[in-house]
Design a protein around this motif. Structure first.
Motif, PDB file in Angstrom:
ATOM      1  N   THR A   1       0.832  -1.199   0.000  1.00  0.00           N
ATOM      2  CA  THR A   1       0.000   0.000   0.000  1.00  0.00           C
ATOM      3  C   THR A   1       0.872   1.257   0.000  1.00  0.00           C
ATOM      4  O   THR A   1       2.084   1.205   0.239  1.00  0.00           O
ATOM      5  N   GLU A   2       0.237   2.388  -0.285  1.00  0.00           N
ATOM      6  CA  GLU A   2       0.979   3.653  -0.297  1.00  0.00           C
ATOM      7  C   GLU A   2       1.565   3.983   1.074  1.00  0.00           C
ATOM      8  O   GLU A   2       2.561   4.703   1.164  1.00  0.00           O
ATOM      9  N   ASP A   3       0.957   3.450   2.153  1.00  0.00           N
ATOM     10  CA  ASP A   3       1.520   3.693   3.485  1.00  0.00           C
ATOM     11  C   ASP A   3       2.427   2.544   3.938  1.00  0.00           C
ATOM     12  O   ASP A   3       2.643   2.317   5.121  1.00  0.00           O
TER      13      ASP A   3
END
Length: 241
Positions: A226-228
């Motif tokens: 994920t982007e995080d």
């Protein structure tokens, strides 16, 4: 197809035979590029997009690919869309499909142990020249010199779609804007073309793509970054160290 393609033939065959098999494989991939490239003005895909080539007059391969893309549009609730960018671009299926066909042809020609790598979309069969299972590194989405996981197996189709090389190039077809939420999606299964399309569709969905991937039936498996920076993957994914 705008990417690098490599071939590893691991069977103990005469050098001339291996050379011929390699030449046939790359000839096929050059043929695919000539027909499906979105960069070549004279390709069938570009001519179809401009309305210069009626679909009925396109090659059998082009018609079959566009039919499969239509099926994948239905199967992904519209998130795999060959027209997502506003023009005809079936590349999200074609690259994996072309490598899958190349692999199938190698098996039929008596070379069942090989690895075809089409820009990170990988089809492996059998074993390496040393008799070991193939090891496939999935690139770390922030560090090009590292992997985020390594897969191993003797019959795997592994496709990865991400934003780390070309930026947010996958379009959410419902919003018409670049998809966000997932940094990298890897799909593993029996067919590289479908795996390629599924990975593209999941990126287009954003974070809801994780639940969609979880709902795919066996033998499909996946890994998502994920982007995080969360790494999530199927329990049955053939991960090794």
């Amino acid at each position: 197809m705008g990417t690098a393609i490599s071939l590893d033939l691991a069977d103990d065959l005469p050098a001339a035979t291996l050379h011929e098999l390699a030449e046939r494989t790359f000839a096929w991939l050059r043929e695919v590029d000539a027909r499906f490239s979105t960069y070549r003005e004279d390709s069938e895909v570009c001519r179809l997009d401009r309305g210069e080539l009626p679909l009925a007059e396109a090659s059998a391969d082009v018609r079959a690919v566009l039919e499969r893309c239509a099926d994948l549009w239905t199967g992904t609730d519209g998130f795999f869309d060959a027209y997502a960018t506003g023009r005809l671009d079936p590349s999200g299926y074609v690259k994996g499909w072309a490598a899958q066909v190349a692999s199938d042809r190698l098996v039929a020609a008596g070379a069942p142990n090989h690895c075809v790598n089409a820009g990170g979309d990988v089809r492996v069969r059998g074993h390496t020249a040393t008799g070991d299972p193939w090891r496939i590194g999935v690139r770390h989405p922030w560090d090009p010199a590292a992997t985020c996981l390594v897969l191993t197996g003797a019959d795997l189709a592994v496709a990865t779609s991400g934003v780390y090389e070309r930026g947010h190039h996958v379009v959410d077809p419902r919003r018409g804007t670049p998809a966000v939420g997932l940094r990298s999606v890897t799909v593993v299964g029996p067919d590289l073309g479908i795996a390629d399309a599924y990975a593209t569709a999941a990126v287009a969905m954003g974070e809801p793509g994780i639940a969609w991937l979880d709902g795919l039936p066996a033998p499909w498996r996946h890994a998502v970054v994920t982007e995080d920076a969360r790494l999530l993957h199927s329990r049955a994914l053939p991960v090794t160290t």
